[in-house]
Motif scaffolding. Structure first.
Motif, PDB file in Angstrom:
ATOM      1  N   ARG A   1       0.847  -0.945   0.004  1.00 49.14           N
ATOM      2  CA  ARG A   1       0.001   0.026  -0.121  1.00 49.14           C
ATOM      3  C   ARG A   1       0.779   1.281   0.044  1.00 49.14           C
ATOM      4  NH1 ARG A   1      -1.992   3.449   3.900  1.00 49.14           N
ATOM      5  NH2 ARG A   1      -1.188   1.827   5.613  1.00 49.14           N
ATOM      6  N   HIS A   2       1.703   1.236   0.786  1.00 50.92           N
ATOM      7  CA  HIS A   2       2.633   2.385   0.841  1.00 50.92           C
ATOM      8  C   HIS A   2       3.764   2.638  -0.554  1.00 50.92           C
ATOM      9  CE1 HIS A   2       2.840   4.277   4.999  1.00 50.92           C
ATOM     10  NE2 HIS A   2       2.434   3.190   5.334  1.00 50.92           N
ATOM     11  N   LEU A   3       3.731   1.388  -1.261  1.00 49.92           N
ATOM     12  CA  LEU A   3       4.469   1.577  -2.431  1.00 49.92           C
ATOM     13  C   LEU A   3       3.613   1.821  -3.639  1.00 49.92           C
ATOM     14  CD1 LEU A   3       7.263  -1.306  -1.806  1.00 49.92           C
ATOM     15  CD2 LEU A   3       7.635   1.103  -1.559  1.00 49.92           C
ATOM     16  N   LYS A   4       2.158   1.937  -3.258  1.00 51.30           N
ATOM     17  CA  LYS A   4       1.042   2.193  -4.296  1.00 51.30           C
ATOM     18  C   LYS A   4       0.993   1.045  -5.292  1.00 51.30           C
ATOM     19  CE  LYS A   4       1.032   6.452  -2.658  1.00 51.30           C
ATOM     20  NZ  LYS A   4       0.333   6.850  -1.717  1.00 51.30           N
ATOM     21  N   VAL A   5       1.072  -0.059  -4.717  1.00 51.40           N
ATOM     22  CA  VAL A   5       0.989  -1.301  -5.353  1.00 51.40           C
ATOM     23  C   VAL A   5      -0.345  -1.875  -4.711  1.00 51.40           C
ATOM     24  CG1 VAL A   5       1.523  -3.581  -5.868  1.00 51.40           C
ATOM     25  CG2 VAL A   5       3.378  -1.666  -5.788  1.00 51.40           C
ATOM     26  N   ASP A   6      -1.274  -2.570  -5.627  1.00 51.06           N
ATOM     27  CA  ASP A   6      -2.545  -3.088  -5.240  1.00 51.06           C
ATOM     28  C   ASP A   6      -1.949  -4.698  -4.795  1.00 51.06           C
ATOM     29  OD1 ASP A   6      -4.712  -5.088  -6.047  1.00 51.06           O
ATOM     30  OD2 ASP A   6      -5.743  -3.156  -5.268  1.00 51.06           O
ATOM     31  N   PRO A   7      -2.061  -4.866  -3.695  1.00 50.77           N
ATOM     32  CA  PRO A   7      -1.677  -6.316  -3.293  1.00 50.77           C
ATOM     33  C   PRO A   7      -2.254  -7.586  -4.121  1.00 50.77           C
ATOM     34  CG  PRO A   7      -3.024  -5.545  -1.478  1.00 50.77           C
ATOM     35  CD  PRO A   7      -2.776  -4.343  -2.596  1.00 50.77           C
ATOM     36  N   GLU A   8      -3.580  -7.410  -4.010  1.00 48.80           N
ATOM     37  CA  GLU A   8      -4.632  -8.296  -4.788  1.00 48.80           C
ATOM     38  C   GLU A   8      -3.969  -8.518  -6.304  1.00 48.80           C
ATOM     39  OE1 GLU A   8      -7.263 -11.417  -4.282  1.00 48.80           O
ATOM     40  OE2 GLU A   8      -6.945 -10.008  -2.830  1.00 48.80           O
ATOM     41  N   ASN A   9      -3.669  -7.412  -6.745  1.00 49.58           N
ATOM     42  CA  ASN A   9      -3.392  -7.691  -8.386  1.00 49.58           C
ATOM     43  C   ASN A   9      -1.872  -7.909  -8.441  1.00 49.58           C
ATOM     44  OD1 ASN A   9      -5.739  -6.453  -9.238  1.00 49.58           O
ATOM     45  ND2 ASN A   9      -4.926  -4.178  -9.531  1.00 49.58           N
ATOM     46  N   ALA A  10      -0.829  -7.434  -7.293  1.00 52.73           N
ATOM     47  CA  ALA A  10       0.298  -7.991  -7.500  1.00 52.73           C
ATOM     48  C   ALA A  10       0.486  -9.559  -7.290  1.00 52.73           C
ATOM     49  CB  ALA A  10       1.189  -7.389  -6.258  1.00 52.73           C
ATOM     50  N   LEU A  11      -0.455  -9.973  -6.526  1.00 56.65           N
ATOM     51  CA  LEU A  11      -0.469 -11.457  -6.173  1.00 56.65           C
ATOM     52  C   LEU A  11      -1.144 -12.291  -7.387  1.00 56.65           C
ATOM     53  CD1 LEU A  11       0.305 -14.011  -4.406  1.00 56.65           C
ATOM     54  CD2 LEU A  11      -1.940 -13.638  -3.045  1.00 56.65           C
ATOM     55  N   ARG A  12      -1.892 -11.673  -7.813  1.00 55.56           N
ATOM     56  CA  ARG A  12      -2.496 -12.594  -9.071  1.00 55.56           C
ATOM     57  C   ARG A  12      -1.324 -12.391 -10.229  1.00 55.56           C
ATOM     58  NH1 ARG A  12      -7.693 -10.028  -8.293  1.00 55.56           N
ATOM     59  NH2 ARG A  12      -7.172  -8.278  -9.617  1.00 55.56           N
ATOM     60  N   SER A  13      -0.712 -11.444 -10.653  1.00 55.55           N
ATOM     61  CA  SER A  13       0.456 -11.272 -11.425  1.00 55.55           C
ATOM     62  C   SER A  13       1.351 -12.298 -11.227  1.00 55.55           C
ATOM     63  CB  SER A  13       0.882  -9.670 -11.488  1.00 55.55           C
ATOM     64  OG  SER A  13       1.940  -9.863 -12.450  1.00 55.55           O
ATOM     65  N   ALA A  14       1.853 -12.409  -9.839  1.00 55.40           N
ATOM     66  CA  ALA A  14       2.560 -13.526  -9.391  1.00 55.40           C
ATOM     67  C   ALA A  14       2.240 -14.872  -9.897  1.00 55.40           C
ATOM     68  CB  ALA A  14       3.084 -13.271  -7.872  1.00 55.40           C
ATOM     69  N   ASN A  15       0.783 -14.994  -9.307  1.00 54.33           N
ATOM     70  CA  ASN A  15       0.417 -16.356  -9.822  1.00 54.33           C
ATOM     71  C   ASN A  15       0.461 -16.847 -11.184  1.00 54.33           C
ATOM     72  OD1 ASN A  15      -0.476 -16.852  -7.168  1.00 54.33           O
ATOM     73  ND2 ASN A  15      -2.681 -15.894  -7.482  1.00 54.33           N
ATOM     74  N   GLN A  16       0.100 -15.896 -12.074  1.00 55.32           N
ATOM     75  CA  GLN A  16       0.185 -16.026 -13.644  1.00 55.32           C
ATOM     76  C   GLN A  16       1.820 -16.224 -13.899  1.00 55.32           C
ATOM     77  OE1 GLN A  16      -1.255 -12.394 -14.931  1.00 55.32           O
ATOM     78  NE2 GLN A  16      -3.405 -12.802 -14.380  1.00 55.32           N
ATOM     79  N   LYS A  17       2.513 -15.489 -13.333  1.00 59.46           N
ATOM     80  CA  LYS A  17       3.964 -15.815 -13.703  1.00 59.46           C
ATOM     81  C   LYS A  17       4.721 -17.292 -13.266  1.00 59.46           C
ATOM     82  CE  LYS A  17       6.846 -13.179 -11.315  1.00 59.46           C
ATOM     83  NZ  LYS A  17       7.444 -12.180 -10.874  1.00 59.46           N
ATOM     84  N   PHE A  18       3.985 -17.599 -11.993  1.00 62.01           N
ATOM     85  CA  PHE A  18       4.516 -18.949 -11.714  1.00 62.01           C
ATOM     86  C   PHE A  18       3.793 -19.963 -12.846  1.00 62.01           C
ATOM     87  CE2 PHE A  18       3.438 -22.826  -9.308  1.00 62.01           C
ATOM     88  CZ  PHE A  18       4.952 -23.057  -8.688  1.00 62.01           C
ATOM     89  N   GLU A  19       2.499 -19.550 -12.967  1.00 65.35           N
ATOM     90  CA  GLU A  19       1.885 -20.795 -13.661  1.00 65.35           C
ATOM     91  C   GLU A  19       2.508 -20.803 -15.204  1.00 65.35           C
ATOM     92  OE1 GLU A  19      -2.540 -21.722 -15.622  1.00 65.35           O
ATOM     93  OE2 GLU A  19      -2.257 -19.980 -14.533  1.00 65.35           O
ATOM     94  N   ARG A  20       2.798 -19.670 -15.918  1.00 65.74           N
ATOM     95  CA  ARG A  20       3.489 -19.781 -16.968  1.00 65.74           C
ATOM     96  C   ARG A  20       4.939 -20.349 -16.941  1.00 65.74           C
ATOM     97  NH1 ARG A  20       3.232 -14.636 -17.247  1.00 65.74           N
ATOM     98  NH2 ARG A  20       5.391 -13.899 -16.538  1.00 65.74           N
ATOM     99  N   ARG A  21       5.585 -19.906 -16.002  1.00 66.59           N
ATOM    100  CA  ARG A  21       6.922 -20.581 -16.023  1.00 66.59           C
ATOM    101  C   ARG A  21       6.911 -22.255 -15.657  1.00 66.59           C
ATOM    102  NH1 ARG A  21      10.210 -15.919 -12.396  1.00 66.59           N
ATOM    103  NH2 ARG A  21      10.119 -14.536 -14.253  1.00 66.59           N
ATOM    104  N   PHE A  22       6.054 -22.540 -14.678  1.00 65.40           N
ATOM    105  CA  PHE A  22       5.992 -23.986 -14.565  1.00 65.40           C
ATOM    106  C   PHE A  22       5.322 -24.917 -15.957  1.00 65.40           C
ATOM    107  CE2 PHE A  22       3.991 -28.040 -13.002  1.00 65.40           C
ATOM    108  CZ  PHE A  22       4.897 -28.520 -12.524  1.00 65.40           C
ATOM    109  N   ARG A  23       4.442 -24.168 -16.483  1.00 65.90           N
ATOM    110  CA  ARG A  23       4.073 -24.757 -17.978  1.00 65.90           C
ATOM    111  C   ARG A  23       5.025 -24.830 -19.083  1.00 65.90           C
ATOM    112  NH1 ARG A  23      -1.530 -24.787 -18.880  1.00 65.90           N
ATOM    113  NH2 ARG A  23      -2.717 -23.844 -17.182  1.00 65.90           N
ATOM    114  N   PHE A  24       6.134 -23.965 -18.850  1.00 62.99           N
ATOM    115  CA  PHE A  24       7.268 -23.950 -19.526  1.00 62.99           C
ATOM    116  C   PHE A  24       8.076 -25.211 -19.236  1.00 62.99           C
ATOM    117  CE2 PHE A  24      11.797 -23.311 -20.243  1.00 62.99           C
ATOM    118  CZ  PHE A  24      12.123 -22.858 -21.409  1.00 62.99           C
TER     119      PHE A  24
END
Length: 276
Positions: free
Chosen positions: A215-238
């Protein structure tokens, strides 16, 4: 092209007691909630991935949820879809006097401009007035109307944002980072003590502190975690794809094998040449 009236007719047909769909006839307000949440997240996912080709369809799925609830209410004589449209339109006109000073939707566009702080203050005043008119008791806490059903990360951020309004907040991000480190140390202590109850508690504190940092860094935590989930999924599928192409069952691979492929996935994402 079908219209909103057509969609309302379709919904009524689905719920027709004699000729409707058996599945739709069994549904209640409560049973539809999971689908509503799922459709809302699919809209968010399409936007985050800039998948505008499918966004129209996802928005249609979300709209159908509103139509569904409205049909249930219509059957019970509570309200109809037209009332939903009327209520939200009236509320938004009322809450935007800086845009609709006469209270008329189609009034001329000649309202004076207000800055963001003035708009926000006026919005809160109008909401308080609405609560009073409805006989809703005055809030005993700033946190009274933070929805309990929000995803935990989003609710944590909203709770922190509310308390920050009255000065209950860190001055900047650096002391919050120190708090994250402190909470991580306490997780390590709970691990050393093999205390499962304390571990769950400390992990919750660590997540809460991390949300505060976001919040202090002006980052939405829900969006950040969704993005991290997508990144993890993309790399594991690789990893899975690479192993399929090499004819190696994933069950026969070591962690080191998969970690090497994970590193390759990262390098390809960054368009860097492979070192091996």
């Amino acid at each position: 092209m079908y219209t909103l009236d057509d969609l309302l007719h379709l919904m009524a047909r689905l719920r027709d007691p004699q000729y409707g769909c058996p599945w739709d006839l069994k549904q209640t307000y409560a049973s539809i909630i999971p689908y509503t949440l799922e459709e809302a997240y699919e809209v968010a996912d399409a936007i985050e991935r800039s998948d505008f080709e499918h966004l129209q369809g996802e928005l249609g799925d979300l709209l159908f949820q509103v139509v569904y609830y409205s049909q249930l209410a219509r059957e019970e004589g509570r309200f109809e879809f037209a009332g939903v449209i009327d209520s939200i339109t009236r509320k938004l006109i009322r809450r935007h006097p800086h845009v609709f000073p006469t209270g008329e939707l189609y009034a001329p566009l000649d309202a004076p401009k207000l800055d963001e702080a003035q708009v926000k203050q006026r919005w809160e005043e109008i909401k308080a007035q609405e609560r009073a008119e409805k006989g809703i008791p005055e809030q005993l806490s700033l946190l009274d109307d933070v929805p309990a059903a929000l995803p935990a990360l989003s609710r944590a951020a909203k709770l922190q944002k509310r308390t920050a309004k009255v000065g209950f907040d860190w001055p900047d991000a650096l002391p919050v980072l120190d708090k994250v480190r402190e909470e991580l140390d306490e997780v390590l202590e709970a691990m050393a003590d093999n205390d499962s109850a304390a571990l769950a508690d400390e992990l919750g504190d660590l997540l809460f502190a991390t949300v505060n940092l976001a919040r202090h860094l002006k980052v939405d935590p829900e969006n950040a975690l969704r993005s991290a989930n997508q990144k993890f999924e993309r790399r594991f599928r690789f990893i899975e794809q690479a192993l399929r192409e090499s004819g190696r069952p994933i069950e026969d691979c070591t962690l080191e094998d998969m970690d090497a492929l994970w590193g390759e996935a990262k390098r390809q994402e960054k368009n860097l040449p492979s070192c091996g």
